[in-house]
Design a protein around this motif. Structure first.
Motif, mmCIF file in Angstrom:
data_model
loop_
_atom_site.group_PDB
_atom_site.id
_atom_site.type_symbol
_atom_site.label_atom_id
_atom_site.label_comp_id
_atom_site.label_asym_id
_atom_site.label_seq_id
_atom_site.Cartn_x
_atom_site.Cartn_y
_atom_site.Cartn_z
ATOM 1 N N THR A 100 0.852 -1.181 0.000
ATOM 2 C CA THR A 100 0.000 0.000 0.000
ATOM 3 C C THR A 100 0.894 1.239 0.000
ATOM 4 O OG1 THR A 100 -0.042 0.196 2.398
ATOM 5 C CG2 THR A 100 -1.754 -1.211 1.374
ATOM 6 N N HIS A 101 0.284 2.382 -0.220
ATOM 7 C CA HIS A 101 1.022 3.642 -0.168
ATOM 8 C C HIS A 101 1.681 3.805 1.203
ATOM 9 C CE1 HIS A 101 2.017 7.831 -0.905
ATOM 10 N NE2 HIS A 101 1.495 8.104 0.275
ATOM 11 N N GLU A 103 2.475 1.442 3.416
ATOM 12 C CA GLU A 103 3.563 0.469 3.593
ATOM 13 C C GLU A 103 4.820 0.929 2.860
ATOM 14 O OE1 GLU A 103 1.291 -3.809 4.087
ATOM 15 O OE2 GLU A 103 1.353 -2.898 2.076
ATOM 16 N N GLN A 126 5.160 1.613 -7.237
ATOM 17 C CA GLN A 126 3.821 1.125 -7.631
ATOM 18 C C GLN A 126 3.843 0.544 -9.046
ATOM 19 O OE1 GLN A 126 1.280 0.752 -5.473
ATOM 20 N NE2 GLN A 126 2.831 1.422 -4.039
#
Length: 134
Positions: A100-101, A103, A126
């Protein structure tokens, strides 16, 4: 003697940068047995018998995805911190292929970029993650 000094001064592996010398900036990040570590605070005798991988030696699917994403998005500005950024990004995506962003931000928080390319680094991670999912 620290690992970064041996790598740069004795083995001529200059992709590992010397930054702060106190493990705060991440420019000296290498992998020891596959785990990112700050080589400026890692004594060479502490890695005896271990596999030390520098930016010059990274390979494999995750490394290729990260390097490809970095090129595609033109993440690098001055480039000084980028070997450490890439080594940490590879560590992150090896542990967590779809972070995730939050993390990503937490994992990468120990890597400093004086040019403030943090948004591009985040995008690169990403993109690399999506490449691994293809």
């Amino acid at each position: 003697m620290t690992t970064d000094r041996v790598l740069r001064d004795h083995l001529n592996l200059t992709g590992t940068k010397f930054g702060c010398g106190v493990a705060s900036c991440g420019a000296c990040t290498v992998h020891v047995d596959g785990q990112p570590v700050r080589s400026c605070q890692t004594l060479i005798e502490d890695v005896e018998g271990s596999t030390v991988t520098t930016i010059e030696g990274v390979h494999g699917e995750v490394a290729q995805a990260v390097q490809s994403a970095w090129r595609e998005l033109d993440v690098v500005q001055c480039g000084y911190c980028q070997s450490g950024q890439i080594m940490s990004a590879i560590g992150l995506l090896t542990e967590t292929p779809s972070p995730t962003h939050e993390e990503t931000m937490t994992y990468m928080s120990g890597n400093v970029c004086r040019c403030a390319t943090y948004p591009r680094i985040q995008q690169g991670i990403q993109l690399a993650s999506s490449k691994l999912g293809d």
